[in-house]
Design a protein around this motif. Structure first.
Motif, PDB file in Angstrom:
ATOM      1  N   ALA A   1      35.423  48.555  -9.149  1.00 58.82           N
ATOM      2  CA  ALA A   1      34.744  49.727  -8.591  1.00 58.82           C
ATOM      3  C   ALA A   1      34.767  50.889  -9.571  1.00 58.82           C
ATOM      4  CB  ALA A   1      35.394  50.135  -7.268  1.00 58.82           C
ATOM      5  N   VAL A   2      35.925  51.146 -10.172  1.00 60.86           N
ATOM      6  CA  VAL A   2      36.026  52.251 -11.134  1.00 60.86           C
ATOM      7  C   VAL A   2      35.141  51.992 -12.342  1.00 60.86           C
ATOM      8  CG1 VAL A   2      37.585  53.414 -12.748  1.00 60.86           C
ATOM      9  CG2 VAL A   2      38.322  52.994 -10.406  1.00 60.86           C
ATOM     10  N   GLY A   3      35.147  50.760 -12.839  1.00 59.67           N
ATOM     11  CA  GLY A   3      34.324  50.433 -14.000  1.00 59.67           C
ATOM     12  C   GLY A   3      32.842  50.651 -13.747  1.00 59.67           C
ATOM     13  N   ILE A   4      32.344  50.181 -12.598  1.00 67.14           N
ATOM     14  CA  ILE A   4      30.919  50.322 -12.308  1.00 67.14           C
ATOM     15  C   ILE A   4      30.579  51.762 -11.921  1.00 67.14           C
ATOM     16  CG2 ILE A   4      28.999  49.473 -10.906  1.00 67.14           C
ATOM     17  CD1 ILE A   4      30.431  46.835 -10.669  1.00 67.14           C
ATOM     18  N   TYR A   5      31.527  52.463 -11.287  1.00 62.98           N
ATOM     19  CA  TYR A   5      31.314  53.889 -11.000  1.00 62.98           C
ATOM     20  C   TYR A   5      31.122  54.662 -12.298  1.00 62.98           C
ATOM     21  CZ  TYR A   5      31.983  58.474  -8.794  1.00 62.98           C
ATOM     22  OH  TYR A   5      31.810  59.767  -8.356  1.00 62.98           O
ATOM     23  N   LEU A   6      31.972  54.397 -13.288  1.00 57.66           N
ATOM     24  CA  LEU A   6      31.856  55.066 -14.582  1.00 57.66           C
ATOM     25  C   LEU A   6      30.533  54.716 -15.262  1.00 57.66           C
ATOM     26  CD1 LEU A   6      35.497  54.586 -15.920  1.00 57.66           C
ATOM     27  CD2 LEU A   6      34.456  56.735 -15.188  1.00 57.66           C
ATOM     28  N   LEU A   7      30.198  53.428 -15.300  1.00 61.46           N
ATOM     29  CA  LEU A   7      28.976  52.985 -15.972  1.00 61.46           C
ATOM     30  C   LEU A   7      27.741  53.599 -15.331  1.00 61.46           C
ATOM     31  CD1 LEU A   7      27.529  51.097 -17.999  1.00 61.46           C
ATOM     32  CD2 LEU A   7      27.595  49.328 -16.223  1.00 61.46           C
ATOM     33  N   SER A   8      27.606  53.461 -14.014  1.00 66.97           N
ATOM     34  CA  SER A   8      26.409  53.967 -13.336  1.00 66.97           C
ATOM     35  C   SER A   8      26.412  55.486 -13.252  1.00 66.97           C
ATOM     36  CB  SER A   8      26.298  53.355 -11.939  1.00 66.97           C
ATOM     37  OG  SER A   8      27.456  53.616 -11.167  1.00 66.97           O
ATOM     38  N   GLY A   9      27.600  56.079 -13.065  1.00 72.66           N
ATOM     39  CA  GLY A   9      27.684  57.534 -12.980  1.00 72.66           C
ATOM     40  C   GLY A   9      27.296  58.210 -14.280  1.00 72.66           C
ATOM     41  N   PHE A  10      27.831  57.740 -15.392  1.00 71.29           N
ATOM     42  CA  PHE A  10      27.444  58.306 -16.679  1.00 71.29           C
ATOM     43  C   PHE A  10      25.975  57.995 -16.995  1.00 71.29           C
ATOM     44  CE2 PHE A  10      32.088  58.394 -17.913  1.00 71.29           C
ATOM     45  CZ  PHE A  10      32.142  59.778 -18.086  1.00 71.29           C
ATOM     46  N   GLY A  11      25.485  56.862 -16.499  1.00 80.35           N
ATOM     47  CA  GLY A  11      24.067  56.569 -16.678  1.00 80.35           C
ATOM     48  C   GLY A  11      23.186  57.625 -16.037  1.00 80.35           C
ATOM     49  N   VAL A  12      23.623  58.147 -14.872  1.00 77.71           N
ATOM     50  CA  VAL A  12      22.882  59.213 -14.203  1.00 77.71           C
ATOM     51  C   VAL A  12      23.073  60.554 -14.902  1.00 77.71           C
ATOM     52  CG1 VAL A  12      22.743  60.591 -12.084  1.00 77.71           C
ATOM     53  CG2 VAL A  12      22.795  58.107 -11.950  1.00 77.71           C
ATOM     54  N   THR A  13      24.331  60.918 -15.181  1.00 73.56           N
ATOM     55  CA  THR A  13      24.604  62.277 -15.676  1.00 73.56           C
ATOM     56  C   THR A  13      24.180  62.465 -17.136  1.00 73.56           C
ATOM     57  OG1 THR A  13      26.887  61.695 -16.305  1.00 73.56           O
ATOM     58  CG2 THR A  13      26.515  62.504 -14.074  1.00 73.56           C
ATOM     59  N   ALA A  14      24.671  61.590 -18.009  1.00 73.61           N
ATOM     60  CA  ALA A  14      24.311  61.714 -19.421  1.00 73.61           C
ATOM     61  C   ALA A  14      22.922  61.151 -19.694  1.00 73.61           C
ATOM     62  CB  ALA A  14      25.341  60.988 -20.293  1.00 73.61           C
ATOM     63  N   GLY A  15      22.534  60.104 -18.919  1.00 68.64           N
ATOM     64  CA  GLY A  15      21.264  59.433 -19.159  1.00 68.64           C
ATOM     65  C   GLY A  15      20.097  60.046 -18.434  1.00 68.64           C
TER      66      GLY A  15
END
Length: 316
Positions: A61-75
């Motif tokens: 959960a933490v791994g995918i939260y980081l991946l998808s979350g940064f995809g939204v914020t930085a991406g």
């Protein structure tokens, strides 16, 4: 050629604000991906108390939260919407795919909605202002609900040809947009596959689907939506902006720096939103890493003189 660079200049031209309303199937799908993860989030506490939460579920959960979350914020946000930096093709595609895993819409539609928000922030035309019903307590409470989730259920689509023509012209973004459905499936079912393979059990697959799929998705949804709602009502406004955007520090870590929202609205194209001393901004640090690796360039880091000119006078 890096097709995604800056925000289009003509955001108030003759093209309409909205595209055609969502079709019935799209509307049902939207409800499912809003309501079901939320129900899972509500069920999480009693389930965690009794059974079903393992270290494997937390790590996935933490791994995918980081991946998808940064995809939204930085991406989706700092790169695709505001052009806070330029990226090589691999990073551009990677960020668009990662952001799609958050299940908040395709890159082009997400960007169109957010650029429309900036063009009309807290005024008529803003897709999710909490001030749309007035300034009384009841009006603001109603507005908070609308800004947080209600606006997405109205089946209105911001006009992509008006607000995101650069992404419509970008072949890579069009391909990622067409793959949004499969990416949603990966976001939900990928954790189940990982959990099943790691634990080698159907129970491991089921609990990973619940925690790292549904609950993780719902948590990221509500953190993102809180920037639309909470961060236009509660918090501090150290910088002058044309709207009511605020800095709300409790959300800074979980939103990866997005809750420094007043700072962002004062300087929308800046790559760092947490510009004051002590303001944690994980997305800015990630962009810094991309720059050091040579994957990103022309990063728009904060300009001290420009920020000083926008600084509000401290309260007496």
């Amino acid at each position: 050629m890096n097709a995604v660079t800056t925000m289009p200049d003509q955001l108030s031209g003759p093209k309409p604000l909205l595209d055609a309303r969502q079709g019935g199937a799209a509307a049902v799908t939207m409800w499912l991906f809003v309501v079901l993860p939320f129900v899972a989030l509500l069920a999480a506490i009693p389930l965690a108390w009794g059974w079903g939460l393992a270290l494997v579920d937390i790590l996935i959960a933490v791994g995918i939260y980081l991946l998808s979350g940064f995809g939204v914020t930085a991406g989706f946000h700092r790169y695709l919407t505001h052009g806070s930096f330029k990226a090589n093709r691999a990073l551009r595609i990677g960020l668009a795919v990662a952001g799609s895993l958050a299940v908040q819409g395709s890159p082009t539609q997400w960007v169109a909605n957010h650029r429309r928000h900036h063009a009309f922030s807290d005024r008529e035309g803003d897709p999710h202002s909490p001030w749309r019903y007035g300034t009384s307590v009841l009006a603001v409470l109603k507005g908070l609900g609308y800004a947080h989730i209600g606006w997405m259920l109205r089946r209105e689509l911001s006009n992509r040809s008006r607000f995101a023509p650069d992404l419509l012209a970008d072949r890579d973004m069009r391909v990622v947009g067409r793959l949004f459905g499969p990416l949603v499936a990966v976001s939900l079912l990928g954790p189940a596959v990982l959990g099943g393979l790691i634990t080698w059990s159907w129970v491991g697959a089921l609990t990973a689907f619940f925690w790292a799929g549904l609950v993780r998705m719902a948590l990221l949804h509500h953190v993102t939506w809180a920037v639309n709602s909470v961060c236009h009502v509660f918090g501090e406004r150290p910088f002058a902006s044309k709207d009511k955007a605020t800095n709300f520090w409790p959300l800074a870590i979980m939103s990866f720096g997005e809750s420094w929202h007043n700072s962002h609205h004062a300087d929308p194209t800046g790559a760092r939103h947490g510009v004051l001393r002590g303001q944690i901004d994980p997305s800015a640090r990630l962009i810094w890493v991309f720059e050091k690796l040579g994957w990103a360039h022309d990063v728009r880091w904060p300009n001290a003189q420009r920020l000083a000119a926008k600084r509000n006078a401290p309260a007496a």
